[in-house]
Enzyme design. Structure first.
Site, PDB file in Angstrom:
ATOM      1  N   LYS A 195     -77.332 118.412 -21.939  1.00  0.00           N
ATOM      2  CA  LYS A 195     -76.789 117.522 -23.558  1.00  0.00           C
ATOM      3  C   LYS A 195     -75.631 118.303 -23.789  1.00  0.00           C
ATOM      4  O   LYS A 195     -75.773 119.621 -23.938  1.00  0.00           O
ATOM      5  CB  LYS A 195     -77.856 117.461 -24.203  1.00  0.00           C
ATOM      6  CG  LYS A 195     -77.424 116.714 -25.674  1.00  0.00           C
ATOM      7  CD  LYS A 195     -78.516 116.120 -26.393  1.00  0.00           C
ATOM      8  CE  LYS A 195     -77.673 116.021 -27.671  1.00  0.00           C
ATOM      9  NZ  LYS A 195     -78.851 115.581 -28.991  1.00  0.00           N
ATOM     10  N   LYS A 248     -75.716 113.634 -21.356  1.00  0.00           N
ATOM     11  CA  LYS A 248     -75.206 112.638 -22.019  1.00  0.00           C
ATOM     12  C   LYS A 248     -73.900 113.778 -22.705  1.00  0.00           C
ATOM     13  O   LYS A 248     -74.202 114.847 -22.717  1.00  0.00           O
ATOM     14  CB  LYS A 248     -76.609 113.359 -22.988  1.00  0.00           C
ATOM     15  CG  LYS A 248     -76.183 112.559 -24.688  1.00  0.00           C
ATOM     16  CD  LYS A 248     -77.529 112.566 -25.497  1.00  0.00           C
ATOM     17  CE  LYS A 248     -76.811 112.439 -26.872  1.00  0.00           C
ATOM     18  NZ  LYS A 248     -77.982 113.146 -28.149  1.00  0.00           N
TER      19      LYS A 248
HETATM   20  C1  PBG Z   1     -80.620 114.617 -31.858  1.00  0.00           C
HETATM   21  C2  PBG Z   1     -79.823 112.977 -31.181  1.00  0.00           C
HETATM   22  C3  PBG Z   1     -78.221 113.200 -31.022  1.00  0.00           C
HETATM   23  C4  PBG Z   1     -78.062 112.256 -30.555  1.00  0.00           C
HETATM   24  C5  PBG Z   1     -79.062 111.619 -29.875  1.00  0.00           C
HETATM   25  N1  PBG Z   1     -80.162 112.563 -30.132  1.00  0.00           N
HETATM   26  C6  PBG Z   1     -77.218 113.946 -31.937  1.00  0.00           C
HETATM   27  C7  PBG Z   1     -76.632 115.205 -32.292  1.00  0.00           C
HETATM   28  O1  PBG Z   1     -77.181 116.044 -30.966  1.00  0.00           O
HETATM   29  O2  PBG Z   1     -75.602 115.515 -32.876  1.00  0.00           O
HETATM   30  C8  PBG Z   1     -76.663 111.116 -30.201  1.00  0.00           C
HETATM   31  C9  PBG Z   1     -76.836 109.961 -29.855  1.00  0.00           C
HETATM   32  C10 PBG Z   1     -75.468 109.430 -29.754  1.00  0.00           C
HETATM   33  O3  PBG Z   1     -74.043 109.642 -30.081  1.00  0.00           O
HETATM   34  O4  PBG Z   1     -75.602 108.057 -29.395  1.00  0.00           O
HETATM   35  N2  PBG Z   1     -80.166 115.823 -32.033  1.00  0.00           N
END
Ligand code: PBG
Length: 323
Positions: A195, A248
């Site tokens: 991520k 992601k």
């Molecule tokens: C929580 C999380 C996030 C997303 C999914 N889980 C936001 C982040 O990490 O700031 C992003 C999902 C999206 O942008 O559709 N940590």
């Protein structure tokens, strides 16, 4: 001389011919729909930057899940927006927290719908960071207990899969241990393994009200420049017991989806994030892109790269188009 013996256009002459030789198929069962759940009743608050997406109270959420089920989607992933946030992310792991109540309501109405939960703290902390802040820093090991407790509370409420997205080290092992110790050996873990600290989460943070109040997430989410490090992140989550690995965002990281697919013998998921969705929708609204074709092309590309499962805000529309 390949030409004129070889003519690639022979297999492109008609739709039946193209269909016959198509290498990548999309199925509604591969799509997971992200949903935002908030307190209240009859709430269906539009998210400005994400047309067609809403903050939903539990009653409205259940209705949305009925649509998801009848569209044949693979499942839903829930993001909770609590009434009140605090330093300890209390509602993230409370048995009567917003997400836990939402899971119970969905499972009561339709036990067959697969429910995935996002396990993170940023929606629940007053400062908007994904972990416990000690002396201005997000503390890794102190956060693990919150995550493990949240995962257990989700499993107890009926979640089929828990998906840690916080990017703390060791969270998959900590969650697996706690789930097993509490009798949830059958609850699966989908790790947000690679991520990235991405600009494409902007619209989500508006939707989930989770923008960090100071600093950014670069001390825990990955640097977009690093591919070998992403492979290591995924290897660690795999070794710690992740049942599935996620990359992601999706489109800017297709190279990693492909490498994950080749290297790990577990299903690979990709999250087509909010910014990827909003970017396409904005161009569609301006008449610059054709909605259905552009959407299906992105989803096909993510599948072609090697993702088995796609978390996408297009899930409903894409399912309707392909079935
Ligand atoms: C929580 C999380 C996030 C997303 C999914 N889980 C936001 C982040 O990490 O700031 C992003 C999902 C999206 O942008 O559709 N940590």
């Amino acid at each position: 001389m390949p030409f004129p013996i070889h003519r690639k256009r022979r297999l492109r002459v008609s739709e039946p011919m193209r269909r016959l030789v198509r290498e990548t198929q999309l199925e509604p069962s591969q799509f997971i729909l992200p949903l935002f759940v908030c307190p209240g009743e009859g709430v269906r608050r539009p998210i400005g930057s994400m047309p067609g997406n809403f903050q939903l109270s539990i009653d409205e959420l259940v209705r949305e899940c009925e649509t998801a089920r009848s569209a044949g989607l693979g499942g839903v992933i829930l993001f909770g927006i609590p009434d009140k946030k605090d330093e300890e992310a209390s509602e993230a792991y409370a048995d009567n927290g917003i997400t836990q109540r939402a899971i119970r309501a969905i499972k009561q109405a339709m036990p067959q719908l697969l429910v995935i939960t996002d396990v993170c703290n940023c929606e629940y902390t007053s400062h908007g960071h994904c972990g416990k802040v000690i002396d201005g820093q997000v503390d890794n090991d102190a956060t693990l207990k919150w995550l493990a407790d949240a995962a257990v509370s989700h499993a107890r409420a009926g979640a089929d899969i828990v998906a840690p997205s916080d990017m703390m080290d060791g969270r998959v092992a900590a969650i697996r241990r706690s789930l097993d110790a509490n009798g949830f050996q059958k609850t699966a873990i989908l790790a947000y393994a690679a991520k990235f600290a991405s600009a494409f989460y902007g619209p989500f943070r508006e939707a989930a009200e989770s923008t960090p109040q100071f600093g950014d997430r670069r001390s825990y989410q990955m640097d977009p420049a690093n591919a070998r490090e992403a492979m290591h992140e995924m290897a660690l989550d795999f070794q710690e017991g992740a049942d599935m690995l996620m990359v992601k965002p999706a489109l800017p990281y297709l190279d990693l989806i492909r490498r994950a697919y080749e290297r790990f013998p577990v299903p690979i998921a990709a999250y087509q994030v909010s910014g990827e969705f909003s970017m396409l929708m904005a161009a569609v609204e301006r008449g610059w892109l054709e909605y259905e074709r552009a959407m299906l092309e992105t989803l096909t590309s993510i599948r072609r790269a090697g993702a088995h499962i796609i978390l996408t805000y297009f899930a409903r529309d894409a399912a309707r188009l392909i079935s």
